[in-house]
Design an enzyme around this catalytic site. Structure first.
Site, PDB file in Angstrom:
ATOM      1  N   ARG A 164      40.134  47.757  31.417  1.00 12.00           N
ATOM      2  CA  ARG A 164      41.449  47.169  31.725  1.00 12.00           C
ATOM      3  C   ARG A 164      42.463  47.633  30.674  1.00 12.00           C
ATOM      4  NH1 ARG A 164      41.289  40.785  31.730  1.00 12.00           N
ATOM      5  NH2 ARG A 164      40.112  41.078  33.651  1.00 12.00           N
ATOM      6  N   CYS A 171      32.760  41.595  40.278  1.00  8.02           N
ATOM      7  CA  CYS A 171      32.866  40.444  39.383  1.00  8.02           C
ATOM      8  C   CYS A 171      31.538  39.692  39.298  1.00  8.02           C
ATOM      9  CB  CYS A 171      33.965  39.491  39.857  1.00  8.02           C
ATOM     10  SG  CYS A 171      34.075  38.066  38.760  1.00  8.02           S
ATOM     11  N   LYS A 201      47.300  33.636  26.646  1.00  9.33           N
ATOM     12  CA  LYS A 201      48.153  34.386  27.575  1.00  9.33           C
ATOM     13  C   LYS A 201      49.623  33.998  27.440  1.00  9.33           C
ATOM     14  CE  LYS A 201      44.392  35.109  30.787  1.00  9.33           C
ATOM     15  NZ  LYS A 201      43.872  34.970  32.156  1.00  9.33           N
ATOM     16  N   CYS A 243      41.848  37.686  44.101  1.00 11.62           N
ATOM     17  CA  CYS A 243      41.233  38.246  42.899  1.00 11.62           C
ATOM     18  C   CYS A 243      40.245  39.335  43.318  1.00 11.62           C
ATOM     19  CB  CYS A 243      40.515  37.160  42.117  1.00 11.62           C
ATOM     20  SG  CYS A 243      38.999  36.612  42.933  1.00 11.62           S
ATOM     21  N   LYS A 293      40.566  33.310  25.145  1.00 19.21           N
ATOM     22  CA  LYS A 293      41.719  34.129  25.536  1.00 19.21           C
ATOM     23  C   LYS A 293      43.028  33.341  25.390  1.00 19.21           C
ATOM     24  CE  LYS A 293      39.803  34.465  29.695  1.00 19.21           C
ATOM     25  NZ  LYS A 293      39.550  34.653  31.145  1.00 19.21           N
ATOM     26  N   CYS A 313      41.616  33.473  38.910  1.00 17.16           N
ATOM     27  CA  CYS A 313      42.261  34.731  38.484  1.00 17.16           C
ATOM     28  C   CYS A 313      43.480  35.108  39.324  1.00 17.16           C
ATOM     29  CB  CYS A 313      41.252  35.866  38.480  1.00 17.16           C
ATOM     30  SG  CYS A 313      39.909  35.588  37.317  1.00 17.16           S
ATOM     31  N   ARG A 329      46.338  38.316  25.347  1.00 22.23           N
ATOM     32  CA  ARG A 329      46.133  39.296  26.422  1.00 22.23           C
ATOM     33  C   ARG A 329      47.432  39.997  26.801  1.00 22.23           C
ATOM     34  NH1 ARG A 329      41.556  38.290  29.400  1.00 22.23           N
ATOM     35  NH2 ARG A 329      39.902  37.486  28.068  1.00 22.23           N
ATOM     36  N   CYS A 381      35.835  32.369  42.967  1.00 16.30           N
ATOM     37  CA  CYS A 381      35.232  31.287  42.180  1.00 16.30           C
ATOM     38  C   CYS A 381      36.365  30.454  41.590  1.00 16.30           C
ATOM     39  CB  CYS A 381      34.306  31.860  41.091  1.00 16.30           C
ATOM     40  SG  CYS A 381      35.155  32.299  39.570  1.00 16.30           S
TER      41      CYS A 381
HETATM   42 FE1  SRM Z   1      40.297  36.566  35.294  1.00 15.21          FE
HETATM   43  C1  SRM Z   1      37.142  36.182  34.128  1.00 15.21           C
HETATM   44  C2  SRM Z   1      39.434  39.405  36.812  1.00 15.21           C
HETATM   45  C3  SRM Z   1      43.557  37.236  35.757  1.00 15.21           C
HETATM   46  C4  SRM Z   1      41.047  33.297  34.628  1.00 15.21           C
HETATM   47  N1  SRM Z   1      38.589  37.638  35.387  1.00 15.21           N
HETATM   48  C5  SRM Z   1      37.403  37.334  34.792  1.00 15.21           C
HETATM   49  C6  SRM Z   1      36.412  38.496  34.912  1.00 15.21           C
HETATM   50  C7  SRM Z   1      36.569  39.366  33.707  1.00 15.21           C
HETATM   51  C8  SRM Z   1      34.949  38.088  35.193  1.00 15.21           C
HETATM   52  C9  SRM Z   1      34.021  37.882  34.033  1.00 15.21           C
HETATM   53  O1  SRM Z   1      34.372  37.198  33.059  1.00 15.21           O
HETATM   54  O2  SRM Z   1      32.901  38.389  34.131  1.00 15.21           O
HETATM   55  C10 SRM Z   1      36.988  39.171  36.189  1.00 15.21           C
HETATM   56  C11 SRM Z   1      36.686  40.660  36.349  1.00 15.21           C
HETATM   57  C12 SRM Z   1      36.524  40.986  37.811  1.00 15.21           C
HETATM   58  C13 SRM Z   1      36.443  42.420  38.091  1.00 15.21           C
HETATM   59  O3  SRM Z   1      35.389  42.869  38.635  1.00 15.21           O
HETATM   60  O4  SRM Z   1      37.383  43.163  37.860  1.00 15.21           O
HETATM   61  C14 SRM Z   1      38.425  38.748  36.122  1.00 15.21           C
HETATM   62  N2  SRM Z   1      41.295  38.100  36.031  1.00 15.21           N
HETATM   63  C15 SRM Z   1      40.759  39.140  36.709  1.00 15.21           C
HETATM   64  C16 SRM Z   1      41.833  39.974  37.384  1.00 15.21           C
HETATM   65  C17 SRM Z   1      41.516  41.461  37.441  1.00 15.21           C
HETATM   66  C18 SRM Z   1      42.082  39.394  38.774  1.00 15.21           C
HETATM   67  C19 SRM Z   1      42.900  40.224  39.714  1.00 15.21           C
HETATM   68  O5  SRM Z   1      42.495  40.291  40.862  1.00 15.21           O
HETATM   69  O6  SRM Z   1      43.935  40.767  39.326  1.00 15.21           O
HETATM   70  C20 SRM Z   1      43.034  39.606  36.493  1.00 15.21           C
HETATM   71  C21 SRM Z   1      43.171  40.497  35.304  1.00 15.21           C
HETATM   72  C22 SRM Z   1      44.285  40.081  34.444  1.00 15.21           C
HETATM   73  C23 SRM Z   1      44.649  41.025  33.358  1.00 15.21           C
HETATM   74  O7  SRM Z   1      45.099  42.126  33.680  1.00 15.21           O
HETATM   75  O8  SRM Z   1      44.540  40.657  32.187  1.00 15.21           O
HETATM   76  C24 SRM Z   1      42.626  38.208  36.046  1.00 15.21           C
HETATM   77  N3  SRM Z   1      42.013  35.483  35.124  1.00 15.21           N
HETATM   78  C25 SRM Z   1      43.247  35.924  35.470  1.00 15.21           C
HETATM   79  C26 SRM Z   1      44.162  34.826  35.538  1.00 15.21           C
HETATM   80  C27 SRM Z   1      45.635  34.904  35.949  1.00 15.21           C
HETATM   81  C28 SRM Z   1      46.550  35.057  34.778  1.00 15.21           C
HETATM   82  O9  SRM Z   1      46.144  35.416  33.675  1.00 15.21           O
HETATM   83  O10 SRM Z   1      47.742  34.807  34.970  1.00 15.21           O
HETATM   84  C29 SRM Z   1      43.433  33.688  35.230  1.00 15.21           C
HETATM   85  C30 SRM Z   1      43.960  32.234  35.281  1.00 15.21           C
HETATM   86  C31 SRM Z   1      44.826  31.894  34.144  1.00 15.21           C
HETATM   87  C32 SRM Z   1      44.003  31.391  32.999  1.00 15.21           C
HETATM   88  O11 SRM Z   1      43.523  32.204  32.224  1.00 15.21           O
HETATM   89  O12 SRM Z   1      43.821  30.177  32.906  1.00 15.21           O
HETATM   90  C33 SRM Z   1      42.090  34.119  34.965  1.00 15.21           C
HETATM   91  N4  SRM Z   1      39.279  35.022  34.465  1.00 15.21           N
HETATM   92  C34 SRM Z   1      39.757  33.738  34.342  1.00 15.21           C
HETATM   93  C35 SRM Z   1      38.705  32.903  33.842  1.00 15.21           C
HETATM   94  C36 SRM Z   1      38.823  31.395  33.519  1.00 15.21           C
HETATM   95  C37 SRM Z   1      39.323  31.220  32.140  1.00 15.21           C
HETATM   96  C38 SRM Z   1      39.438  29.813  31.658  1.00 15.21           C
HETATM   97  O13 SRM Z   1      39.540  29.618  30.453  1.00 15.21           O
HETATM   98  O14 SRM Z   1      39.477  28.883  32.434  1.00 15.21           O
HETATM   99  C39 SRM Z   1      37.564  33.734  33.700  1.00 15.21           C
HETATM  100  C40 SRM Z   1      36.172  33.317  33.184  1.00 15.21           C
HETATM  101  C41 SRM Z   1      36.079  33.249  31.706  1.00 15.21           C
HETATM  102  O15 SRM Z   1      36.985  33.650  30.969  1.00 15.21           O
HETATM  103  O16 SRM Z   1      35.051  32.765  31.263  1.00 15.21           O
HETATM  104  C42 SRM Z   1      37.957  35.048  34.116  1.00 15.21           C
HETATM  105 FE1  SF4 Z   2      35.783  36.825  39.459  1.00 14.79          FE
HETATM  106 FE2  SF4 Z   2      36.262  34.253  39.815  1.00 14.79          FE
HETATM  107 FE3  SF4 Z   2      38.077  35.772  38.598  1.00 14.79          FE
HETATM  108 FE4  SF4 Z   2      37.683  36.057  41.160  1.00 14.79          FE
HETATM  109  S1  SF4 Z   2      38.420  34.183  40.176  1.00 14.79           S
HETATM  110  S2  SF4 Z   2      37.793  37.741  39.665  1.00 14.79           S
HETATM  111  S3  SF4 Z   2      35.518  35.669  41.378  1.00 14.79           S
HETATM  112  S4  SF4 Z   2      36.073  35.301  37.817  1.00 14.79           S
END
Ligand code: SRM
Ligand code: SF4
Length: 575
Positions: A95, A457, A230, A451, A228, A500, A164, A496
């Site tokens: 990324r 993922c 943001k 997402c 993380k 995201c 991030r 899930c």
């Molecule tokens: Fe996310 C984890 C994809 C934005 C909350 N996210 C993941 C992981 C890395 C899975 C993992 O931990 O094994 C996913 C990778 C999937 C893949 O195969 O590519 C993933 N997140 C994404 C992306 C690519 C979704 C998308 O379709 O665009 C976004 C990449 C953002 C970036 O460029 O940095 C993405 N993730 C977000 C957002 C939205 C935002 O940031 O505005 C959130 C919700 C906001 C937040 O953080 O609260 C988000 N991702 C999570 C979480 C839950 C975090 C938490 O503390 O609650 C996880 C799981 C974790 O961190 O344990 C996670």
């Molecule tokens: Fe993966 Fe859940 Fe984030 Fe979708 S919402 S990319 S299933 S961690």
């Protein structure tokens, strides 16, 4: 800047001292990994050299996130490979860090080539204005990062317990205020960039200078953040960065066309875990106003407060939103102001109209044109007779535009092709048409986000990116049946509950429970300022469509004048 201790690892001690509570819970394993890592090096370099195994050890898999990468496996192949007693098909996701999502077309061309030569042939625009590559095999990791470096880009801190990718209103060429916001995002990104030379040493091949300055992380300390972090900057009336979902949000206050200050929001976040009520999505609280020149000072006060008081024992409760809820907003605000040596001013009024992108061409007073192009789920590929990837590469390569144009990724996974002259605009339209990449999409599809989900993922419980487009077609049919085909509605799906695609801010949210099953959430505000509520649990597609048909039919006949769908759904289905 705030006068707080610069090295952490003492965060728990500080927190305990402050609240005078019982003995601290043991630190999470990730804290040990960080502490032992010598500023994020660990055994990464040696492990990358061992190509016989396509992945990394558990510890190195945690560390590689700080360098913007994840070890993944193709989950479509898991079952079949297990039957044949084969190891998982491992590869890396990388990324980028692209503050405010702004790229030159030349940089984009380098990334397009990387996708073809080193990854799975696609680029994935993310919900944080950046790009991911999937399917990079271990042998290609260093070469991929070296081509990113050669394009003057990097993947540093794109994942991991750090600040991030910093987002900003996605149209930096729309007005001076938008340009200010993009510039502020770049400054925040640079200010919080980890100082360790590990990324360059491990992936690019730089050598450490012998006898040079001892390495330090003046802001983070040796154990970085608990989780993380943001940041995003919104420019009203568009909340296209979903500022309420951020740990730290800035809402630009604009006077005479320029940003003079910001309302500061803190404590937003989306992630939750099914069945664990002490995890939940939350919208940020408005703390107060600061003048534009205090941006970094405020951001550092918030980030270091979270560094010192965030939960380093339980990663599920380690985000800033829980630090604020555990200690109270008043305490939090007082701590920020203590670190800044002065109070924030009372917040200034602001109003948002939408959190979606406005698609299509707009023209500036300077005669340049900007096209916001809908990219379904952010996936740039040549597939299904639509050659989007080739079209964008051809546009990026247009003589003249390569140097003077810009590509800007939006937080809604779309792309702005910016700064085109009259002649370039015509060529861009023609190239999109030639490649069948100029599809007209319904208002519902314009407000749709999914997402990544399966197959890459590791946390996905259900399909997302591959599933939402088909479901949108069927919901569009329902809307048409009720005379609502032109109604803009935001719909977001995640595989899930981690959130995201920020589903808890959508008018319709679908959150994966298990294969083919989703919770249906309804009632977000069209400007992204309010959480929706869980309306039904564990539904298959047919049940989702039936539930939506009931609410849509009621909306068609019972809505108030101009009432958005999310407001209606909230009004008729109280908690
Ligand atoms: Fe996310 C984890 C994809 C934005 C909350 N996210 C993941 C992981 C890395 C899975 C993992 O931990 O094994 C996913 C990778 C999937 C893949 O195969 O590519 C993933 N997140 C994404 C992306 C690519 C979704 C998308 O379709 O665009 C976004 C990449 C953002 C970036 O460029 O940095 C993405 N993730 C977000 C957002 C939205 C935002 O940031 O505005 C959130 C919700 C906001 C937040 O953080 O609260 C988000 N991702 C999570 C979480 C839950 C975090 C938490 O503390 O609650 C996880 C799981 C974790 O961190 O344990 C996670
Ligand atoms: Fe993966 Fe859940 Fe984030 Fe979708 S919402 S990319 S299933 S961690």
């Amino acid at each position: 800047m705030s006068d707080v201790p610069s090295q952490t690892g003492r965060a728990d001690a500080a927190a305990e001292a402050a609240i005078g509570a019982a003995a601290p819970a043991p630190l999470s394993r990730n804290e040990e990994i960080k502490a032992r890592s010598r500023f994020l090096r660990g055994t990464l370099s040696e492990e990358l050299d061992r190509e016989a195994f396509g992945g990394l050890s558990e510890d190195a898999s945690q560390l590689v996130k700080f360098h913007g990468m994840y070890v993944q496996d193709d989950r479509d192949l898991r079952g079949e490979r297990a039957k044949r007693k084969l190891d998982r098909a491992l590869s890396f996701m990388a990324r980028l860090r692209i503050p405010a999502g702004v790229l030159t077309p030349r940089q984009y061309l380098a990334l397009d080539r990387l996708a073809t030569e080193r990854a799975n042939g696609t680029l994935r625009l993310t919900t944080r204005q950046t790009i991911q590559f999937h399917g990079i095999i271990k042998h290609n990791v260093r070469a991929a990062l070296q081509s990113i470096d050669a394009a003057l880009l990097d993947t540093i801190a794109a994942c991991g317990d750090v600040n991030r990718n910093v987002m900003a209103a996605s149209h930096p060429f729309r007005s001076r205020a938008h340009a200010d916001a993009a510039e502020a995002a770049a400054r925040l990104s640079a200010h919080f960039l980890p100082r360790t030379g590990a990324w360059r040493e491990i992936f690019i091949g730089d050598q450490r200078v012998r006898g040079g300055e001892p390495e330090a992380e003046p802001i983070y300390g040796a154990t970085y953040l608990p989780r993380k972090f943001k940041i995003a900057i919104a420019v009203p009336p568009a909340n296209d960065v979903d500022v309420f979902a951020q740990d730290l949000g800035f809402v630009a206050i604009v006077q005479d066309g320029a940003i003079t200050g910001y309302d500061v929001l803190a404590g937003g976040g989306m992630g939750m875990t099914h069945g664990e009520p002490d995890t939940y999505p939350r919208v940020g609280d408005v703390l107060g106003y600061c003048a534009a020149e205090r941006l970094l000072e405020v951001a550092e006060a918030v980030l270091t407060t979270q560094r010192d008081f965030g939960d380093r024992a339980n990663r599920k409760r380690a985000r800033l939103k829980y630090t604020i809820d555990s200690r109270g907003l008043e305490w939090f605000k007082a701590e920020i102001e203590r670190r800044m040596h002065s109070p924030l001013e009372p917040p200034r009024p602001f109003a948002f109209a939408t959190h979606n992108d406005a698609l299509g061409w707009v023209s500036g007073a300077d005669g340049l044109h900007h096209l916001t192009l809908s990219i379904e789920s952010g996936r740039i590929a040549d597939r299904d007779g639509r050659h989007l990837k080739s079209a964008l590469a051809a546009i990026a390569g247009l003589e003249g535009f390569t140097e003077s144009g810009r590509f800007v990724i939006t937080a809604n996974q779309n792309l702005v092709i910016a700064r085109a002259t009259d002649a370039e605009r015509e060529r861009i339209d023609a190239l999109l048409a030639e490649h069948r990449a100029d599809l007209k999409v319904s208002p519902l599809r314009q407000g749709a986000m999914a997402c990544v989900g399966l197959p890459t993922c590791g946390l996905a419980l259900a399909e997302s990116e591959r599933h939402l487009p088909g479901l949108v077609t069927r919901i569009d049919e329902i809307l048409a049946r009720h005379g609502l085909a032109a109604q803009p509605i935001t719909i977001r799906m995640t595989g899930c509950p981690n959130g995201c695609a920020r589903p808890y801010l959508a008018e319709i949210g679908l959150v994966g429970r298990g294969p083919g099953r989703y919770d249906l959430w309804l009632g977000g505000a069209p400007d992204g300022s309010r959480l929706n509520r869980r309306y039904r649990e564990n539904l298959a597609d047919a049940e989702i469509l039936a539930a939506l048909e009931t609410v849509i039919a009621a909306y068609a006949t019972g809505r108030r004048d101009g009432e958005p769908f999310g407001d209606f759904a909230r009004r008729v289905s109280p908690p």
